[in-house]
Design an enzyme around this catalytic site. Structure first.
Site, PDB file in Angstrom:
ATOM      1  N   VAL A 151       3.230   3.308  -9.660  1.00 44.97           N
ATOM      2  CA  VAL A 151       2.534   2.132 -10.206  1.00 44.97           C
ATOM      3  C   VAL A 151       1.118   2.485 -10.650  1.00 44.97           C
ATOM      4  O   VAL A 151       0.598   1.896 -11.599  1.00 44.97           O
ATOM      5  CB  VAL A 151       2.544   0.963  -9.193  1.00 44.97           C
ATOM      6  CG1 VAL A 151       1.578   1.209  -8.047  1.00 44.97           C
ATOM      7  CG2 VAL A 151       2.247  -0.355  -9.897  1.00 44.97           C
ATOM      8  N   GLU A 203       4.551  -4.654  -4.458  1.00 44.00           N
ATOM      9  CA  GLU A 203       4.546  -4.659  -2.984  1.00 44.00           C
ATOM     10  C   GLU A 203       4.907  -3.286  -2.450  1.00 44.00           C
ATOM     11  O   GLU A 203       5.512  -2.477  -3.148  1.00 44.00           O
ATOM     12  CB  GLU A 203       5.504  -5.704  -2.436  1.00 44.00           C
ATOM     13  CG  GLU A 203       6.855  -5.752  -3.083  1.00 44.00           C
ATOM     14  CD  GLU A 203       7.691  -4.505  -2.982  1.00 44.00           C
ATOM     15  OE1 GLU A 203       7.719  -3.918  -1.873  1.00 44.00           O
ATOM     16  OE2 GLU A 203       8.312  -4.110  -3.988  1.00 44.00           O
ATOM     17  N   GLY A 214      10.146  -0.754  -6.453  1.00 49.40           N
ATOM     18  CA  GLY A 214       9.117  -1.703  -6.059  1.00 49.40           C
ATOM     19  C   GLY A 214       7.750  -1.252  -6.525  1.00 49.40           C
ATOM     20  O   GLY A 214       7.633  -0.637  -7.599  1.00 49.40           O
ATOM     21  N   GLU A 215       6.700  -1.612  -5.772  1.00 52.64           N
ATOM     22  CA  GLU A 215       5.299  -1.280  -6.084  1.00 52.64           C
ATOM     23  C   GLU A 215       4.754  -2.084  -7.253  1.00 52.64           C
ATOM     24  O   GLU A 215       3.577  -1.969  -7.573  1.00 52.64           O
ATOM     25  CB  GLU A 215       5.116   0.206  -6.465  1.00 52.64           C
ATOM     26  CG  GLU A 215       5.511   1.212  -5.446  1.00 52.64           C
ATOM     27  CD  GLU A 215       5.211   2.645  -5.930  1.00 52.64           C
ATOM     28  OE1 GLU A 215       4.700   2.834  -7.041  1.00 52.64           O
ATOM     29  OE2 GLU A 215       5.486   3.569  -5.141  1.00 52.64           O
ATOM     30  N   GLY A 216       5.616  -2.813  -7.960  1.00 52.94           N
ATOM     31  CA  GLY A 216       5.209  -3.409  -9.222  1.00 52.94           C
ATOM     32  C   GLY A 216       5.553  -2.520 -10.403  1.00 52.94           C
ATOM     33  O   GLY A 216       5.149  -2.807 -11.538  1.00 52.94           O
TER      34      GLY A 216
END
Lengths: 360, 360
Positions: B104, B181, B325-327
């Site tokens: 990210v 997240e 995830g992580e955005g």
């Protein structure tokens, strides 16, 4: 490499630049697996990074001076009423591309893609413009003939258009070519090529183009049936291209060949650009090596595109119900290619970042 | 607007900023239809342009100072062996985000997205950093409790985490929030919320997370069953969130609420961020108006995500088999949002470009 060595003036295929080898593949895969993420968790972005590394034969591929070329031409078959828009729109849209107001103009600007309009036989004569490349073919300066009445192009015209595409790309900088096209009537030409090259029934290959209604669709299907009947003997790829294709499609075939010969990545847009890649693939003995350089940007809403992509054994990146052409889908997918390169170049490894690996 | 008017210190929902009205909708649709392209031919990009115009209540929406926030926390349930990675990876990845080496980080840099890490209860104490917002909750400074043994959070802790998310977003500039997240164990918390909120059987809500093998999956399903049994009475959204959720999920619920209250667009990433939006939607009487502000970036490979998106009645933009995830998916979709705004702002109309419309 040349399937027709007796032809000295024209060769139907060009030798392909080498792809990265298995050693490179393993090095890139290892690099991806050591990045700080669960293995494979970036999904198709990781596959894309690997594809770009192999295509550019570079462990850390960098895409340089990306060139989006919109190949434009008019089509004699438009006289049969196969499009929802009048043929003069081809000329008007070329001016719109040059003025910066078309969708692809906006998207190319957004992403810093150099935009060239390759005028391969539009029914107009344009004033010189720095973004315009005039690639007219003798005897077909204002477009193809109507393929329901005779061949769209002579074999010599078809070869000349193809050579124009090769020469154009040979003169462009950078290592990525994004394909776009414009030409009222060109979904008809692409549908004819699809049914002839894949053997799919015509009904699986014809769609509504720019938005035909039911009556227009019936007219289009009828016209295409007549063209197919008239050119029943045109089964070889170049024969089919000359008899039923388009000048901009022929130029794109050459452009794809030259891009593959010079080690570039090709970003394929929608139905019409797929037609050009399919012809180039059919002409290429090492078909898989040609397709390995092609990133299929999206699956068009044009009926037939999804099936053609399946025939080629490829999977597009986006599925956004696009049906505009111009290279708009290629431009929309572009940031994903850039992301794939950034991931390889910039992400930390578990070791460099001090992140623990899997447990157990 | 407040579904629990007796609570003075805490309200479970916030009033929503107004969306653009039908007049605006018609103006934008007309503008799109007059652009130089067949109507609807830019497909989902046109729908996205309309959504952004309505969400930002602006005929020519501009996305300003986009903020990507990665909400991070640890999860007591990780002690049950529900993740392929050890819990210390949450802390290590926070440091990786701050150092710029995570996926990210790379993607946010590529697209000029401001990146903030919201530390909502990671099992560590971090040195101050300009990108780090410390949002620890008293008594849960190092993460939630194990929901197989008792409530993950007290109701007060859950509300505090939620308020933290609201305050964080209230202090951020711009009009777009991209959700990300990080938290080892957080697919477990999200799966528990999914089964409780949607009524889907647990087996439809649990996936392999960061890459569990078959034995790990069996362990995860068993742990989640025990948590569900223990918290059978926690059926209301906030009760379920406190009993079985996560601190970062609670903070994201508040962040989504504040973003919707202040008229922003929310770009939703994968399975965990969808959990936060689903809780916020469940707390919101005008559910559709909240979801109208949310752009769902992609469909994750995490089993359950596609079904949850169906439950919410939304369609994601991308489908790239992501499960990081992580955005990361939100960042990958970002250029499409920018393109949608550019199309509205910059494309010529048939009239302005002198292009003919449909014939017949």
């Amino acid at each position: 490499m040349n399937p027709n060595p007796s032809a000295t003036a024209f060769t139907a295929a060009l030798p392909l630049a080498p792809l990265g080898d298995d050693t490179l593949r393993q090095r890139v895969q290892t690099a991806l697996d050591q990045k700080t993420k669960p293995q494979g968790s970036l999904g198709r972005l990781e596959a894309l990074a690997l594809q770009l590394a192999l295509a550019l034969n570079d462990e850390q591929p960098q895409m340089l001076q990306p060139q989006l070329v919109v190949f434009a031409a008019d089509h004699g078959i438009a006289a049969q009423g196969v499009s929802a828009f009048p043929a003069e729109v081809t000329r008007q849209m070329v001016l719109n591309f040059l003025a910066g107001g078309a969708a692809v103009s906006v998207l190319a600007r957004q992403h810093g893609l150099a935009l060239t309009v390759a005028e391969c036989g539009v029914a107009a004569d344009f004033d010189p413009h720095p973004m315009l490349a005039v690639l007219k073919v003798p005897g077909a300066e204002h477009g193809t003939a109507d393929s329901t009445q005779g061949p769209a192009m002579s074999r010599a015209q078809c070869e000349a258009a193809l050579q124009h595409g090769r020469h154009l790309v040979a003169g462009l900088p950078g290592n990525v070519l994004l394909l776009g096209e414009m030409g009222i009537g060109n979904t008809s030409a692409a549908s004819l090529l699809m049914t002839r090259l894949t053997g799919e029934p015509l009904v699986h290959c014809v769609g509504r183009g720019t938005g035909l209604d039911a009556a227009g669709m019936a007219r289009k299907v009828d016209s295409l049936k007549r063209a197919l009947d008239r050119h029943a003997e045109a089964t070889a790829p170049l024969d089919a291209l000359a008899a039923m294709g388009g000048l901009e499609i022929a130029a794109m075939v050459g452009a794809v060949q030259q891009a593959a010969a010079s080690g570039r990545v090709v970003v394929v847009d929608g139905f019409i650009t797929t037609a050009a890649v399919a012809v180039a693939a059919a002409l290429q003995p090492r078909l898989a090596d040609l397709l390995a350089r092609c990133v299929f940007a999206h699956c068009s809403q044009e009926s037939g595109h999804a099936r053609w992509l399946q025939h080629l054994g490829v999977r597009p990146l986006l599925n956004l119900d696009l049906r505009l052409g111009e290279g708009s889908g290629a431009a929309l997918a572009w940031p994903l290619l850039a992301s794939a390169c950034c991931i390889l170049a910039e992400m930390a490894s578990f070791q460099s970042a001090g992140v623990s690996g899997r447990q157990g």
